[in-house]
Design a protein around this motif. Sequence first.
Motif, PDB file in Angstrom:
ATOM      1  N   MET A   1      15.558  -8.503   6.640  1.00  0.00           N
ATOM      2  CA  MET A   1      15.611  -7.406   5.980  1.00  0.00           C
ATOM      3  C   MET A   1      14.487  -6.980   5.171  1.00  0.00           C
ATOM      4  N   ASP A   2      13.762  -8.383   4.479  1.00  0.00           N
ATOM      5  CA  ASP A   2      12.572  -8.090   3.939  1.00  0.00           C
ATOM      6  C   ASP A   2      11.463  -7.689   4.472  1.00  0.00           C
ATOM      7  N   GLN A   3      11.497  -7.969   6.127  1.00  0.00           N
ATOM      8  CA  GLN A   3      10.508  -7.719   6.969  1.00  0.00           C
ATOM      9  C   GLN A   3      10.554  -6.343   7.355  1.00  0.00           C
ATOM     10  N   ILE A   4      11.762  -5.764   7.298  1.00  0.00           N
ATOM     11  CA  ILE A   4      11.754  -4.200   7.347  1.00  0.00           C
ATOM     12  C   ILE A   4      11.357  -3.347   6.427  1.00  0.00           C
ATOM     13  N   LEU A   5      11.814  -3.904   5.027  1.00  0.00           N
ATOM     14  CA  LEU A   5      11.254  -3.122   3.942  1.00  0.00           C
ATOM     15  C   LEU A   5       9.842  -3.070   3.850  1.00  0.00           C
ATOM     16  N   GLY A   6       9.574  -4.461   4.151  1.00  0.00           N
ATOM     17  CA  GLY A   6       7.859  -4.484   4.001  1.00  0.00           C
ATOM     18  C   GLY A   6       7.176  -3.734   5.012  1.00  0.00           C
ATOM     19  N   GLN A   7       7.810  -3.598   6.097  1.00  0.00           N
ATOM     20  CA  GLN A   7       7.028  -2.727   6.888  1.00  0.00           C
ATOM     21  C   GLN A   7       6.991  -1.204   6.737  1.00  0.00           C
ATOM     22  N   VAL A   8       8.336  -0.672   6.242  1.00  0.00           N
ATOM     23  CA  VAL A   8       8.346   0.397   5.649  1.00  0.00           C
ATOM     24  C   VAL A   8       7.344   0.878   4.560  1.00  0.00           C
ATOM     25  N   LEU A   9       7.350  -0.212   3.488  1.00  0.00           N
ATOM     26  CA  LEU A   9       6.319   0.146   2.541  1.00  0.00           C
ATOM     27  C   LEU A   9       4.763   0.256   3.045  1.00  0.00           C
ATOM     28  N   ARG A  10       4.612  -0.802   4.066  1.00  0.00           N
ATOM     29  CA  ARG A  10       2.946  -0.918   4.496  1.00  0.00           C
ATOM     30  C   ARG A  10       3.019   0.487   5.359  1.00  0.00           C
ATOM     31  N   ASN A  11       3.990   0.879   5.943  1.00  0.00           N
ATOM     32  CA  ASN A  11       3.716   2.260   6.833  1.00  0.00           C
ATOM     33  C   ASN A  11       3.458   3.643   5.670  1.00  0.00           C
ATOM     34  N   ALA A  12       4.493   3.280   4.867  1.00  0.00           N
ATOM     35  CA  ALA A  12       4.131   4.558   3.833  1.00  0.00           C
ATOM     36  C   ALA A  12       3.046   4.601   3.086  1.00  0.00           C
ATOM     37  N   VAL A  13       2.169   3.249   2.842  1.00  0.00           N
ATOM     38  CA  VAL A  13       1.107   3.285   2.165  1.00  0.00           C
ATOM     39  C   VAL A  13      -0.013   3.581   2.936  1.00  0.00           C
ATOM     40  N   TRP A  14      -0.187   3.063   4.284  1.00  0.00           N
ATOM     41  CA  TRP A  14      -0.994   3.652   5.286  1.00  0.00           C
ATOM     42  C   TRP A  14      -1.148   5.013   5.705  1.00  0.00           C
ATOM     43  N   GLU A  15       0.176   5.660   5.674  1.00  0.00           N
ATOM     44  CA  GLU A  15       0.385   6.958   5.889  1.00  0.00           C
ATOM     45  C   GLU A  15      -0.347   7.955   4.751  1.00  0.00           C
ATOM     46  N   ARG A  16      -0.017   7.495   3.484  1.00  0.00           N
ATOM     47  CA  ARG A  16      -0.632   8.093   2.047  1.00  0.00           C
ATOM     48  C   ARG A  16      -2.191   8.118   2.376  1.00  0.00           C
ATOM     49  N   LEU A  17      -2.718   7.007   2.817  1.00  0.00           N
ATOM     50  CA  LEU A  17      -4.332   6.913   2.851  1.00  0.00           C
ATOM     51  C   LEU A  17      -4.794   7.717   3.965  1.00  0.00           C
ATOM     52  N   ASP A  18      -3.997   7.846   5.126  1.00  0.00           N
ATOM     53  CA  ASP A  18      -4.318   8.689   6.048  1.00  0.00           C
ATOM     54  C   ASP A  18      -4.472  10.167   5.727  1.00  0.00           C
ATOM     55  N   MET A  19      -3.325  10.557   4.888  1.00  0.00           N
ATOM     56  CA  MET A  19      -3.099  11.755   4.537  1.00  0.00           C
ATOM     57  C   MET A  19      -4.305  12.076   3.646  1.00  0.00           C
ATOM     58  N   LEU A  20      -4.645  11.400   2.674  1.00  0.00           N
ATOM     59  CA  LEU A  20      -5.838  11.718   1.539  1.00  0.00           C
ATOM     60  C   LEU A  20      -7.340  11.693   2.251  1.00  0.00           C
ATOM     61  N   SER A  21      -7.274  10.735   3.236  1.00  0.00           N
ATOM     62  CA  SER A  21      -8.619  10.828   4.000  1.00  0.00           C
ATOM     63  C   SER A  21      -8.704  12.101   4.842  1.00  0.00           C
ATOM     64  N   ASP A  22      -7.631  12.440   5.503  1.00  0.00           N
ATOM     65  CA  ASP A  22      -7.711  13.821   5.925  1.00  0.00           C
ATOM     66  C   ASP A  22      -7.914  14.899   5.188  1.00  0.00           C
ATOM     67  N   LEU A  23      -7.228  15.059   4.193  1.00  0.00           N
ATOM     68  CA  LEU A  23      -7.480  16.110   3.228  1.00  0.00           C
ATOM     69  C   LEU A  23      -9.107  16.080   2.944  1.00  0.00           C
ATOM     70  N   ALA A  24      -9.408  14.737   2.442  1.00  0.00           N
ATOM     71  CA  ALA A  24     -10.934  14.684   2.319  1.00  0.00           C
ATOM     72  C   ALA A  24     -11.802  15.425   3.198  1.00  0.00           C
ATOM     73  N   ASN A  25     -11.584  15.136   4.445  1.00  0.00           N
ATOM     74  CA  ASN A  25     -12.330  15.642   5.565  1.00  0.00           C
ATOM     75  C   ASN A  25     -11.951  17.085   6.044  1.00  0.00           C
ATOM     76  N   ARG A  26     -11.086  17.602   5.822  1.00  0.00           N
ATOM     77  CA  ARG A  26     -10.844  19.055   6.004  1.00  0.00           C
ATOM     78  C   ARG A  26     -10.269  19.934   5.248  1.00  0.00           C
ATOM     79  N   ALA A  27      -9.988  19.623   3.830  1.00  0.00           N
ATOM     80  CA  ALA A  27      -9.655  20.699   2.981  1.00  0.00           C
ATOM     81  C   ALA A  27     -10.750  21.530   2.384  1.00  0.00           C
ATOM     82  N   ASP A  28     -10.493  22.618   2.018  1.00  0.00           N
ATOM     83  CA  ASP A  28     -11.367  23.491   1.284  1.00  0.00           C
ATOM     84  C   ASP A  28     -11.591  22.955  -0.071  1.00  0.00           C
ATOM     85  N   ALA A  29     -12.844  23.571  -0.679  1.00  0.00           N
ATOM     86  CA  ALA A  29     -13.192  23.062  -2.215  1.00  0.00           C
ATOM     87  C   ALA A  29     -12.099  23.205  -3.248  1.00  0.00           C
TER      88      ALA A  29
END
Length: 131
Positions: A1-29
């Motif tokens: 169970m801890d491995q599943i929760l850990g993977q969910v947590l890690r995925n959420a963090v990576w997704e947030r970082l990806d989203m912020l990087s995407d915003l930094a590269n594509r968003a208007d001023a």
Amino acid sequence: MDQILGQVLRNAVWERLDMLSDLANRADAQSLVSVARSELPRLTEGWRAMLRAHEPDERGDCPTCSTRWHRCKAPCSVWQVAHEHLVAGGLAPQPDVKGKGRRVPAQNRAENRTPGRHALVTPPRQAVATT
């Protein structure tokens, strides 16, 4: 169970970082200013919390990275990465030691995600083949 929760947590963090990087590269001023005002304080506080956990103890060891059998002298890898990215600007990256600290490229992480699982996540982009 801890491995599943850990993977969910890690995925959420990576997704947030990806989203912020995407915003930094594509968003208007105007969007960038809005995101910077909301996200920079959160990111800086996150760095501070992580670095506090890695402050050296009275012996000069990192209490978080050290184990009972192996003491890790300060500055630990967390402080080294912080300095590289926050102070040196990543201009002088350190060589990768035995594969530690290697990040999975965003396109590979995207392949392992369930699209739309998080409100801030957009479906993964298709990789563009280069010749």
